[in-house]
Design a protein around this motif. Sequence first.
Motif, PDB file in Angstrom:
ATOM      1  N   GLN A 185      50.122  47.196  54.509  1.00 22.29           N
ATOM      2  CA  GLN A 185      50.719  46.215  55.407  1.00 22.29           C
ATOM      3  C   GLN A 185      52.214  46.106  55.106  1.00 22.29           C
ATOM      4  O   GLN A 185      52.658  46.407  54.008  1.00 22.29           O
ATOM      5  CB  GLN A 185      50.070  44.839  55.250  1.00 22.29           C
ATOM      6  CG  GLN A 185      48.553  44.815  55.452  1.00 22.29           C
ATOM      7  CD  GLN A 185      47.806  45.047  54.151  1.00 22.29           C
ATOM      8  OE1 GLN A 185      48.196  44.532  53.093  1.00 22.29           O
ATOM      9  NE2 GLN A 185      46.734  45.809  54.202  1.00 22.29           N
ATOM     10  N   GLU A 186      52.937  45.637  56.107  1.00 22.00           N
ATOM     11  CA  GLU A 186      54.392  45.462  56.019  1.00 22.00           C
ATOM     12  C   GLU A 186      55.076  46.781  55.625  1.00 22.00           C
ATOM     13  O   GLU A 186      55.879  46.827  54.697  1.00 22.00           O
ATOM     14  CB  GLU A 186      54.747  44.327  55.051  1.00 22.00           C
ATOM     15  CG  GLU A 186      56.028  43.623  55.453  1.00 22.00           C
ATOM     16  CD  GLU A 186      56.337  42.362  54.663  1.00 22.00           C
ATOM     17  OE1 GLU A 186      57.474  41.877  54.797  1.00 22.00           O
ATOM     18  OE2 GLU A 186      55.457  41.848  53.941  1.00 22.00           O
ATOM     19  N   HIS A 221      57.174  44.044  59.717  1.00 25.14           N
ATOM     20  CA  HIS A 221      55.750  44.207  59.992  1.00 25.14           C
ATOM     21  C   HIS A 221      55.306  45.658  59.762  1.00 25.14           C
ATOM     22  O   HIS A 221      55.773  46.302  58.853  1.00 25.14           O
ATOM     23  CB  HIS A 221      55.415  43.721  61.402  1.00 25.14           C
ATOM     24  CG  HIS A 221      56.179  42.507  61.831  1.00 25.14           C
ATOM     25  ND1 HIS A 221      56.298  41.397  61.030  1.00 25.14           N
ATOM     26  CD2 HIS A 221      56.890  42.243  62.959  1.00 25.14           C
ATOM     27  CE1 HIS A 221      57.033  40.483  61.651  1.00 25.14           C
ATOM     28  NE2 HIS A 221      57.413  40.979  62.820  1.00 25.14           N
ATOM     29  N   GLN A 228      48.911  38.926  67.800  1.00 21.95           N
ATOM     30  CA  GLN A 228      50.133  38.132  67.854  1.00 21.95           C
ATOM     31  C   GLN A 228      50.556  37.879  69.302  1.00 21.95           C
ATOM     32  O   GLN A 228      51.359  36.986  69.563  1.00 21.95           O
ATOM     33  CB  GLN A 228      51.261  38.853  67.090  1.00 21.95           C
ATOM     34  CG  GLN A 228      52.578  38.115  67.015  1.00 21.95           C
ATOM     35  CD  GLN A 228      52.560  36.921  66.081  1.00 21.95           C
ATOM     36  OE1 GLN A 228      51.508  36.408  65.722  1.00 21.95           O
ATOM     37  NE2 GLN A 228      53.732  36.471  65.681  1.00 21.95           N
ATOM     38  N   GLU A 245      53.898  42.801  68.304  1.00 24.47           N
ATOM     39  CA  GLU A 245      54.197  43.103  66.909  1.00 24.47           C
ATOM     40  C   GLU A 245      53.096  43.960  66.295  1.00 24.47           C
ATOM     41  O   GLU A 245      51.913  43.805  66.606  1.00 24.47           O
ATOM     42  CB  GLU A 245      54.373  41.815  66.101  1.00 24.47           C
ATOM     43  CG  GLU A 245      55.638  41.060  66.459  1.00 24.47           C
ATOM     44  CD  GLU A 245      55.850  39.817  65.630  1.00 24.47           C
ATOM     45  OE1 GLU A 245      54.977  39.513  64.771  1.00 24.47           O
ATOM     46  OE2 GLU A 245      56.866  39.132  65.825  1.00 24.47           O
ATOM     47  N   ARG A 255      50.751  44.532  63.826  1.00 23.48           N
ATOM     48  CA  ARG A 255      50.090  43.767  62.765  1.00 23.48           C
ATOM     49  C   ARG A 255      48.623  44.130  62.589  1.00 23.48           C
ATOM     50  O   ARG A 255      47.937  43.517  61.792  1.00 23.48           O
ATOM     51  CB  ARG A 255      50.230  42.272  63.050  1.00 23.48           C
ATOM     52  CG  ARG A 255      51.663  41.763  62.910  1.00 23.48           C
ATOM     53  CD  ARG A 255      51.718  40.260  63.115  1.00 23.48           C
ATOM     54  NE  ARG A 255      53.035  39.700  62.863  1.00 23.48           N
ATOM     55  CZ  ARG A 255      53.507  39.336  61.672  1.00 23.48           C
ATOM     56  NH1 ARG A 255      52.746  39.487  60.598  1.00 23.48           N
ATOM     57  NH2 ARG A 255      54.706  38.826  61.531  1.00 23.48           N
ATOM     58  N   TYR A 276      47.732  42.314  59.169  1.00 18.60           N
ATOM     59  CA  TYR A 276      48.839  41.613  58.525  1.00 18.60           C
ATOM     60  C   TYR A 276      49.094  40.332  59.317  1.00 18.60           C
ATOM     61  O   TYR A 276      49.753  40.339  60.348  1.00 18.60           O
ATOM     62  CB  TYR A 276      50.082  42.509  58.491  1.00 18.60           C
ATOM     63  CG  TYR A 276      51.338  41.857  57.959  1.00 18.60           C
ATOM     64  CD1 TYR A 276      51.284  40.984  56.872  1.00 18.60           C
ATOM     65  CD2 TYR A 276      52.581  42.116  58.530  1.00 18.60           C
ATOM     66  CE1 TYR A 276      52.428  40.384  56.385  1.00 18.60           C
ATOM     67  CE2 TYR A 276      53.741  41.524  58.040  1.00 18.60           C
ATOM     68  CZ  TYR A 276      53.662  40.660  56.972  1.00 18.60           C
ATOM     69  OH  TYR A 276      54.796  40.052  56.479  1.00 18.60           O
TER      70      TYR A 276
END
Length: 264
Positions: A37-38, A68, A87, A91, A93, A109
């Motif tokens: 993640q990220e 992200h 989201q 995004e 995620r 995420y």
Amino acid sequence: MSQNLKIASWNINSVRARLDIVTRFLTEEAPDILCLQETKVMNDAFPGGIFRQMGYNHQVLHGQPMHHGVAIVSKIPIREDDRLDWQANGEARHVGVRLDNGVRLENVYVPAGGEVPDHTVNPKFGQKLAFVERMIEWSSKLDKPTILTGDFNIAPLECDVWSHKQLIDVVSHTEVECELLARLQASHNWVDIGRHFHPAPTRLYTWWSYRARDWAASDRGRRLDHMWISPELLDNAVSHRVAEPCRNWARPSDHAPLVTEFRF
């Protein structure tokens, strides 16, 4: 014939900036699958070649520049990837895949939610709550055995933070967030693997702020990262731990990886 499967999950806080510790982790732990993640990188700039050199030839990416981003890299085949927009603004995620044994693996995420736990003055907090609400709607309809992992950005139990009293009004541990995560867990009867193998109130942190001069000495941790499984997979779960030493490596992420072993 049984198959052992080791799945790791890690908020890496920029995969390119921390490629050295990612490759060290893969060398030392050798998970079959790594959920990141990220990642903070577009798909075309993801360092996929390095992962392929290490045997992670199967890669599903959902990237975004600077913010992200999630990815799954695997030594074994992963198929039917999807990217759900919980989201509701595009995004990056979430990314999900199917393993050849029929199990779904979902990597998420969840937004951090800003600093103020009031959606009327902090829209980011409202976006976080809405994100989890959309996850609940998705989760309640699941009909396949599923592993849900990633950075949930919520520490749900009193023992999941270094001080419940001091953090009760801090984003990630507020009552509304903890209640929402409990609803998400109930929507599919998810088994929280962390607390299955390390029952409360055992210390089990996954995140320590960069602000601490000595993170290990102060140990002001929170359990923000999670591995949940459908109840029918519980007999397949062998072990779970937080690879906490990674938090002390050079230029670390503020999160430590989760490592869960299964036997199918």
